[in-house]
Scaffold this motif. Structure first.
Motif, PDB file in Angstrom:
ATOM      1  N   ILE A 127      -6.482  24.081   8.912  1.00  0.00           N
ATOM      2  CA  ILE A 127      -6.149  22.595   9.226  1.00  0.00           C
ATOM      3  C   ILE A 127      -6.413  21.839   7.865  1.00  0.00           C
ATOM      4  O   ILE A 127      -7.343  22.187   7.115  1.00  0.00           O
ATOM      5  N   GLN A 128      -5.461  20.930   7.624  1.00  0.00           N
ATOM      6  CA  GLN A 128      -5.545  20.362   6.482  1.00  0.00           C
ATOM      7  C   GLN A 128      -5.254  18.862   6.273  1.00  0.00           C
ATOM      8  O   GLN A 128      -4.224  18.516   6.803  1.00  0.00           O
ATOM      9  N   LEU A 129      -6.158  17.936   5.615  1.00  0.00           N
ATOM     10  CA  LEU A 129      -5.996  16.620   5.613  1.00  0.00           C
ATOM     11  C   LEU A 129      -5.542  16.451   4.073  1.00  0.00           C
ATOM     12  O   LEU A 129      -6.135  16.788   3.366  1.00  0.00           O
ATOM     13  N   LEU A 130      -4.605  15.610   3.913  1.00  0.00           N
ATOM     14  CA  LEU A 130      -4.188  15.315   2.635  1.00  0.00           C
ATOM     15  C   LEU A 130      -4.040  13.779   2.614  1.00  0.00           C
ATOM     16  O   LEU A 130      -3.542  12.982   3.444  1.00  0.00           O
ATOM     17  N   GLU A 131      -4.503  13.157   1.241  1.00  0.00           N
ATOM     18  CA  GLU A 131      -4.312  11.697   1.030  1.00  0.00           C
ATOM     19  C   GLU A 131      -3.632  11.708  -0.204  1.00  0.00           C
ATOM     20  O   GLU A 131      -3.853  12.397  -1.301  1.00  0.00           O
ATOM     21  N   GLY A 132      -2.296  10.742  -0.065  1.00  0.00           N
ATOM     22  CA  GLY A 132      -1.757  10.389  -1.538  1.00  0.00           C
ATOM     23  C   GLY A 132      -0.437   9.285  -1.293  1.00  0.00           C
ATOM     24  O   GLY A 132      -0.391   9.250  -0.032  1.00  0.00           O
ATOM     25  N   ALA A 133       0.066   9.401  -2.379  1.00  0.00           N
ATOM     26  CA  ALA A 133       1.448   8.724  -2.148  1.00  0.00           C
ATOM     27  C   ALA A 133       2.325   9.254  -1.461  1.00  0.00           C
ATOM     28  O   ALA A 133       2.662  10.591  -1.202  1.00  0.00           O
ATOM     29  N   ALA A 145      -0.393  14.369  12.371  1.00  0.00           N
ATOM     30  CA  ALA A 145      -0.506  12.765  12.163  1.00  0.00           C
ATOM     31  C   ALA A 145      -0.387  12.477  10.572  1.00  0.00           C
ATOM     32  O   ALA A 145      -0.648  13.128   9.941  1.00  0.00           O
ATOM     33  N   ARG A 146       0.349  11.230  10.954  1.00  0.00           N
ATOM     34  CA  ARG A 146       0.619  10.491   9.363  1.00  0.00           C
ATOM     35  C   ARG A 146       0.754   9.105   9.456  1.00  0.00           C
ATOM     36  O   ARG A 146       1.486   8.654  10.508  1.00  0.00           O
ATOM     37  N   GLN A 147      -0.180   8.767   8.530  1.00  0.00           N
ATOM     38  CA  GLN A 147      -0.222   7.092   8.815  1.00  0.00           C
ATOM     39  C   GLN A 147      -0.605   6.545   7.594  1.00  0.00           C
ATOM     40  O   GLN A 147      -1.090   7.173   6.627  1.00  0.00           O
ATOM     41  N   ARG A 148      -0.419   5.204   7.198  1.00  0.00           N
ATOM     42  CA  ARG A 148      -0.694   4.514   5.906  1.00  0.00           C
ATOM     43  C   ARG A 148      -2.086   4.232   6.226  1.00  0.00           C
ATOM     44  O   ARG A 148      -2.786   3.858   7.314  1.00  0.00           O
ATOM     45  N   VAL A 149      -2.647   4.357   4.851  1.00  0.00           N
ATOM     46  CA  VAL A 149      -4.213   4.084   4.873  1.00  0.00           C
ATOM     47  C   VAL A 149      -4.528   2.876   3.710  1.00  0.00           C
ATOM     48  O   VAL A 149      -3.708   3.116   2.928  1.00  0.00           O
ATOM     49  N   HIS A 150      -5.628   2.371   3.698  1.00  0.00           N
ATOM     50  CA  HIS A 150      -6.070   1.517   2.748  1.00  0.00           C
ATOM     51  C   HIS A 150      -6.725   2.274   1.629  1.00  0.00           C
ATOM     52  O   HIS A 150      -6.603   1.619   0.660  1.00  0.00           O
ATOM     53  N   SER A 151      -7.351   3.305   1.773  1.00  0.00           N
ATOM     54  CA  SER A 151      -8.102   3.847   0.733  1.00  0.00           C
ATOM     55  C   SER A 151      -8.346   5.495   1.194  1.00  0.00           C
ATOM     56  O   SER A 151      -8.058   5.915   2.222  1.00  0.00           O
ATOM     57  N   LYS A 152      -8.488   6.125  -0.086  1.00  0.00           N
ATOM     58  CA  LYS A 152      -8.904   7.577   0.296  1.00  0.00           C
ATOM     59  C   LYS A 152     -10.274   7.804   0.764  1.00  0.00           C
ATOM     60  O   LYS A 152     -10.975   7.042   0.313  1.00  0.00           O
ATOM     61  N   ASN A 192       0.894  -1.034  -0.059  1.00  0.00           N
ATOM     62  CA  ASN A 192      -0.040   0.051   0.089  1.00  0.00           C
ATOM     63  C   ASN A 192       0.904   1.083  -0.015  1.00  0.00           C
ATOM     64  O   ASN A 192       1.594   1.391   0.834  1.00  0.00           O
ATOM     65  N   ASP A 193       0.829   2.016  -1.063  1.00  0.00           N
ATOM     66  CA  ASP A 193       1.456   3.323  -1.160  1.00  0.00           C
ATOM     67  C   ASP A 193       0.516   4.451  -1.160  1.00  0.00           C
ATOM     68  O   ASP A 193       0.515   5.379  -1.895  1.00  0.00           O
ATOM     69  N   LEU A 194      -0.078   4.627   0.107  1.00  0.00           N
ATOM     70  CA  LEU A 194      -1.036   5.691   0.348  1.00  0.00           C
ATOM     71  C   LEU A 194      -0.806   6.122   1.782  1.00  0.00           C
ATOM     72  O   LEU A 194      -0.927   5.226   2.615  1.00  0.00           O
ATOM     73  N   ASP A 195      -0.761   7.346   1.895  1.00  0.00           N
ATOM     74  CA  ASP A 195      -0.601   7.872   3.064  1.00  0.00           C
ATOM     75  C   ASP A 195      -1.833   8.844   3.601  1.00  0.00           C
ATOM     76  O   ASP A 195      -2.250   9.652   2.673  1.00  0.00           O
TER      77      ASP A 195
END
Length: 135
Positions: free
Chosen positions: A52-58, A82-89, A2-5
Motif C-alpha cells: 500500500i503506497q501513498l504518493l504526493e507530488g506533481a 484513489a487520486r486527487q488534487r491536494v493543497h499540501s503534502k 495547485n499542481d499537487l496530487d
C-alpha cells in the motif's frame, strides 16, 4: 493553480517473507534518492500480502513514477485506488511503516483493502497515524 496530487495504489507483493525486509529497505533507500529529485514524497507499507503506497507530488511526476512501477517485478496487479488534487503534502519525507500484526491500524488497513475507499483522505489518515505511532 495547485499542481499537487495525492495518489494511493495497492499491488500484490511477489516477495517471500524472507525477501521482504531487505527489499523494503532497498525500495525506501532508492525512493528517498530518486523521488527527492522529482519532489515526490510518500508512505509505503505491506499489509496482508499487498503493498500500500501513498504518493504526493506533481501530477506529471506521479504519472511517470507509476509507469516505472509497472516494470518492478517485486509486485503485480497494481491498482490506483484513489487520486486527487491536494493543497499540501502531508508525507513530508519518505516513510516505510511496518506495524506489528496486531496493531489496530493494521486491522484498519486490512478492512480498507477489502473495501477500498475511493478518496485519498481515509488512506492518508491511517497511514499518517501509523507513521506517527509506529515509525
Amino acid at each position: 493553480m495547485n499542481d499537487l496530487d495525492c495518489l494511493v495504489y495497492i499491488s500484490r507483493c511477489r516477495l517471500s517473507a524472507s525477501e521482504l525486509p531487505s527489499a523494503l529497505d532497498d525500495i525506501v533507500t532508492v525512493a528517498r534518492y530518486r523521488n527527492a529529485e522529482a519532489k515526490i514524497t510518500g508512505i509505503l507499507t505491506v499489509q496482508d500480502g499487498f503493498f500500500i503506497q501513498l504518493l504526493e507530488g506533481a501530477p506529471a511526476a506521479l504519472d511517470l513514477l507509476m509507469i516505472h512501477l509497472h516494470f518492478d517485478e517485486r509486485h503485480e496487479d497494481i491498482r490506483v485506488i484513489a487520486r486527487q488534487r491536494v493543497h499540501s503534502k502531508h508525507a513530508l519525507d519518505w516513510s516505510m511503516i511496518a506495524p506489528p500484526a496486531d496493531h489496530p491500524l493494521g486491522r484498519d488497513l486490512s478492512a480498507m483493502l477489502e473495501n477500498p475507499p475511493q478518496t485519498v483522505t481515509p488512506w492518508r489518515q491511517v497511514l499518517l497515524q501509523m507513521v506517527n505511532e509506529v515509525a
